[in-house]
Design a protein around this motif. Structure first.
Motif, mmCIF file in Angstrom:
data_model
loop_
_atom_site.group_PDB
_atom_site.id
_atom_site.type_symbol
_atom_site.label_atom_id
_atom_site.label_comp_id
_atom_site.label_asym_id
_atom_site.label_seq_id
_atom_site.Cartn_x
_atom_site.Cartn_y
_atom_site.Cartn_z
ATOM 1 N N PRO A 71 16.488 24.172 26.511
ATOM 2 C CA PRO A 71 17.144 23.117 27.298
ATOM 3 C C PRO A 71 17.296 21.816 26.509
ATOM 4 C CG PRO A 71 14.839 23.344 27.955
ATOM 5 C CD PRO A 71 15.117 24.465 26.980
ATOM 6 N N ASP A 72 17.881 20.820 27.176
ATOM 7 C CA ASP A 72 18.029 19.461 26.646
ATOM 8 C C ASP A 72 18.861 19.422 25.363
ATOM 9 O OD1 ASP A 72 16.447 18.482 28.742
ATOM 10 O OD2 ASP A 72 14.611 18.879 27.611
ATOM 11 N N THR A 73 19.865 20.277 25.282
ATOM 12 C CA THR A 73 20.804 20.316 24.143
ATOM 13 C C THR A 73 20.088 20.408 22.797
ATOM 14 O OG1 THR A 73 20.971 17.874 23.929
ATOM 15 C CG2 THR A 73 22.498 18.963 25.460
ATOM 16 N N LEU A 74 18.939 21.099 22.783
ATOM 17 C CA LEU A 74 18.185 21.186 21.528
ATOM 18 C C LEU A 74 19.024 21.786 20.415
ATOM 19 C CD1 LEU A 74 15.604 21.004 19.827
ATOM 20 C CD2 LEU A 74 14.958 23.273 20.705
ATOM 21 N N TRP A 75 19.772 22.859 20.709
ATOM 22 C CA TRP A 75 20.523 23.537 19.644
ATOM 23 C C TRP A 75 21.577 22.614 19.038
ATOM 24 C CZ3 TRP A 75 19.538 27.868 17.065
ATOM 25 C CH2 TRP A 75 20.537 28.382 16.225
ATOM 26 N N ALA A 76 22.284 21.874 19.883
ATOM 27 C CA ALA A 76 23.314 20.959 19.371
ATOM 28 C C ALA A 76 22.680 19.845 18.547
ATOM 29 C CB ALA A 76 24.115 20.376 20.537
ATOM 30 N N ARG A 77 21.581 19.275 19.040
ATOM 31 C CA ARG A 77 20.911 18.200 18.303
ATOM 32 C C ARG A 77 20.327 18.717 16.997
ATOM 33 N NH1 ARG A 77 16.511 16.380 20.682
ATOM 34 N NH2 ARG A 77 16.350 17.961 22.311
ATOM 35 N N MET A 78 19.760 19.927 17.043
ATOM 36 C CA MET A 78 19.205 20.522 15.834
ATOM 37 C C MET A 78 20.312 20.817 14.820
ATOM 38 S SD MET A 78 17.554 24.226 15.227
ATOM 39 C CE MET A 78 19.225 24.820 14.973
ATOM 40 N N SER A 79 21.448 21.333 15.296
ATOM 41 C CA SER A 79 22.558 21.656 14.390
ATOM 42 C C SER A 79 23.091 20.398 13.708
ATOM 43 C CB SER A 79 23.678 22.360 15.165
ATOM 44 O OG SER A 79 23.232 23.605 15.675
ATOM 45 N N ASP A 80 23.232 19.312 14.477
ATOM 46 C CA ASP A 80 23.682 18.048 13.884
ATOM 47 C C ASP A 80 22.708 17.568 12.817
ATOM 48 O OD1 ASP A 80 25.895 18.018 15.505
ATOM 49 O OD2 ASP A 80 25.053 16.625 16.974
ATOM 50 N N SER A 81 21.413 17.658 13.129
ATOM 51 C CA SER A 81 20.398 17.198 12.181
ATOM 52 C C SER A 81 20.350 18.099 10.948
ATOM 53 C CB SER A 81 19.032 17.158 12.871
ATOM 54 O OG SER A 81 18.066 16.575 12.020
ATOM 55 N N TYR A 82 20.531 19.405 11.153
ATOM 56 C CA TYR A 82 20.533 20.356 10.032
ATOM 57 C C TYR A 82 21.720 20.076 9.100
ATOM 58 C CZ TYR A 82 20.194 24.862 7.589
ATOM 59 O OH TYR A 82 20.064 25.845 6.636
ATOM 60 N N THR A 83 22.876 19.757 9.693
ATOM 61 C CA THR A 83 24.044 19.400 8.883
ATOM 62 C C THR A 83 23.775 18.133 8.073
ATOM 63 O OG1 THR A 83 25.559 20.428 10.467
ATOM 64 C CG2 THR A 83 26.487 18.781 8.965
ATOM 65 N N LYS A 84 23.153 17.137 8.717
ATOM 66 C CA LYS A 84 22.816 15.912 8.001
ATOM 67 C C LYS A 84 21.845 16.212 6.860
ATOM 68 C CE LYS A 84 23.846 12.407 8.139
ATOM 69 N NZ LYS A 84 24.724 11.593 7.248
ATOM 70 N N ARG A 85 20.856 17.043 7.120
ATOM 71 C CA ARG A 85 19.888 17.424 6.074
ATOM 72 C C ARG A 85 20.605 18.050 4.884
ATOM 73 N NH1 ARG A 85 18.796 22.859 4.019
ATOM 74 N NH2 ARG A 85 16.617 22.988 3.401
ATOM 75 N N ASN A 86 21.564 18.957 5.147
ATOM 76 C CA ASN A 86 22.313 19.599 4.060
ATOM 77 C C ASN A 86 23.169 18.594 3.301
ATOM 78 O OD1 ASN A 86 21.220 22.090 4.655
ATOM 79 N ND2 ASN A 86 22.945 22.759 5.907
ATOM 80 N N HIS A 87 23.777 17.665 4.019
ATOM 81 C CA HIS A 87 24.609 16.662 3.349
ATOM 82 C C HIS A 87 23.764 15.713 2.490
ATOM 83 C CE1 HIS A 87 28.188 17.079 6.367
ATOM 84 N NE2 HIS A 87 27.999 18.153 5.623
ATOM 85 N N ILE A 88 22.553 15.438 2.928
ATOM 86 C CA ILE A 88 21.653 14.612 2.113
ATOM 87 C C ILE A 88 21.294 15.342 0.826
ATOM 88 C CG2 ILE A 88 19.310 13.671 1.984
ATOM 89 C CD1 ILE A 88 19.549 13.046 4.988
ATOM 90 N N ILE A 89 20.939 16.620 0.958
ATOM 91 C CA ILE A 89 20.480 17.386 -0.205
ATOM 92 C C ILE A 89 21.624 17.697 -1.168
ATOM 93 C CG2 ILE A 89 19.537 19.620 -0.928
ATOM 94 C CD1 ILE A 89 17.829 19.590 1.602
ATOM 95 N N HIS A 90 22.759 18.139 -0.629
ATOM 96 C CA HIS A 90 23.823 18.657 -1.483
ATOM 97 C C HIS A 90 24.885 17.621 -1.848
ATOM 98 C CE1 HIS A 90 22.080 22.580 -0.951
ATOM 99 N NE2 HIS A 90 22.243 22.530 0.360
ATOM 100 N N ARG A 91 25.008 16.548 -1.036
ATOM 101 C CA ARG A 91 26.038 15.552 -1.313
ATOM 102 C C ARG A 91 25.466 14.167 -1.589
ATOM 103 N NH1 ARG A 91 30.439 16.691 3.543
ATOM 104 N NH2 ARG A 91 30.648 18.957 3.251
ATOM 105 N N GLY A 92 24.161 14.027 -1.449
ATOM 106 C CA GLY A 92 23.542 12.729 -1.671
ATOM 107 C C GLY A 92 23.865 11.709 -0.604
ATOM 108 N N GLU A 93 24.211 12.173 0.613
ATOM 109 C CA GLU A 93 24.558 11.243 1.685
ATOM 110 C C GLU A 93 23.325 10.483 2.168
ATOM 111 O OE1 GLU A 93 26.612 12.874 4.987
ATOM 112 O OE2 GLU A 93 28.409 13.411 3.833
ATOM 113 N N ASN A 94 23.574 9.395 2.853
ATOM 114 C CA ASN A 94 22.503 8.633 3.477
ATOM 115 C C ASN A 94 22.395 9.008 4.943
ATOM 116 O OD1 ASN A 94 21.294 6.567 1.533
ATOM 117 N ND2 ASN A 94 23.491 6.363 1.155
#
Length: 297
Positions: free
Chosen positions: A235-258
């Motif tokens: 519940p509580d949109t965990l999957w959507a929030r987790m997916s957004d955070s996982y995408t951010k994590r990948n962009h930090i690691i692979h693209r050097g994003e902030n």
């Protein structure tokens, strides 16, 4: 059409020439203002000006003020990242909304100042320590030391993430959170696979635990198979929030994003939820399937 000037005072003085600085190719500007000469502790002021039509609704006007304050902070933090890099000052980091507070407003030129000029101040929310008596705290520390081990990684990494957040190190906070999620999830998931597939062909077990089966597949279909509980259906949109955070994590690691303060806070909330879920799933007796595992979808 009022022009609204917003300013914040940094917690330190920067060795920069006064004037305007473009913070993005789209023309986003900030103004650097040197500290007054009579200040006991010199601190640089950063400001930006935004044009708005008249907004009669006070609720809508407050929303615009908050949005503008966030825009100024994003530009300021980008400038601080560049200053930190060029100046090689490890002690200078990005600011949270609370650290940048108060955001001061003024109307430049003609325009009704009503509803525009009140400052916005954010309160620092520190992590709440456990409410333990001295005796309880002493006993737990003694018991932990007696094991000869260090505290669990999820506890230490999440504390590191909280610390990074409150020091303005948002990117590190996200990475600490995902190190925690990777460690806790994979450790429990691998144990669940070993129990569910006990006595099964070794290569089959290796496939379910290996890199060919992606993390999100393990968290959804994999968890459904071995524990009858998919994170996709939490519940509580965990999957959507987790997916957004996982995408951010990948962009930090692979693209050097902030990362932003909100993204760091979301990563901490997601990590705490996933750690709680995984630690709450018991291991069934060896050789029994997921029906023996507590917790439904």
């Amino acid at each position: 059409m009022p022009a609204i000037r917003i300013s914040i005072t940094l917690p330190y003085a920067l060795r920069l020439t006064e004037g305007e600085y473009q913070t993005a190719q789209a023309g986003e500007m900030i103004q650097i203002i040197a500290p007054p000469l009579d200040e006991t502790i010199p601190r640089t002021i950063v400001a930006a000006t935004f044009q708005h039509a008249e907004i009669p609704d006070p609720v809508e006007k407050q929303g615009v003020r908050v949005q503008d304050a966030n825009r100024l902070l994003r530009r300021t933090n980008r400038m601080l990242r560049w200053y930190r890099s060029v100046r090689q000052r490890a002690d200078i980091s990005e600011l949270t909304r609370a650290q940048a507070s108060p955001f001061r407003f003024e109307v430049i030129g003609p325009g009704d100042p009503a509803g525009w000029i009140d400052p916005i101040k954010y309160k620092e929310v520190e992590p709440t320590p456990l409410a333990l008596t001295v005796e309880q705290l002493t006993d737990r520390v003694r018991d932990g030391l007696a094991t000869g081990r260090d505290p669990d990684v999820d506890v230490l990494f999440l504390l590191d993430a909280e610390r990074a957040l409150h020091q303005g190190r948002f990117r590190e906070a996200v990475l600490f959170c995902w190190s925690t999620i990777d460690s806790v999830f994979n450790r429990k998931y691998d144990s669940l696979v070993d129990v569910a597939l006990a006595g099964e062909w070794g290569e089959a077990k290796s496939f379910f635990k290996g890199l060919d089966l992606g993390l999100k597949t393990k968290m959804s279909a994999g968890m459904r198979f071995v524990a009858n509980r998919s994170l996709f259906e939490e519940p509580d949109t965990l999957w959507a929030r987790m997916s957004d955070s996982y995408t951010k994590r990948n962009h930090i690691i692979h693209r050097g994003e902030n990362a932003s303060e909100d993204e760091a806070r979301q990563a901490i909330a997601v990590a705490r939820t996933i750690v709680g879920i995984m630690n709450g799933i018991p291991l069934p007796p060896t050789g029994q399937g997921p029906a023996a595992v507590g917790g439904g979808s």
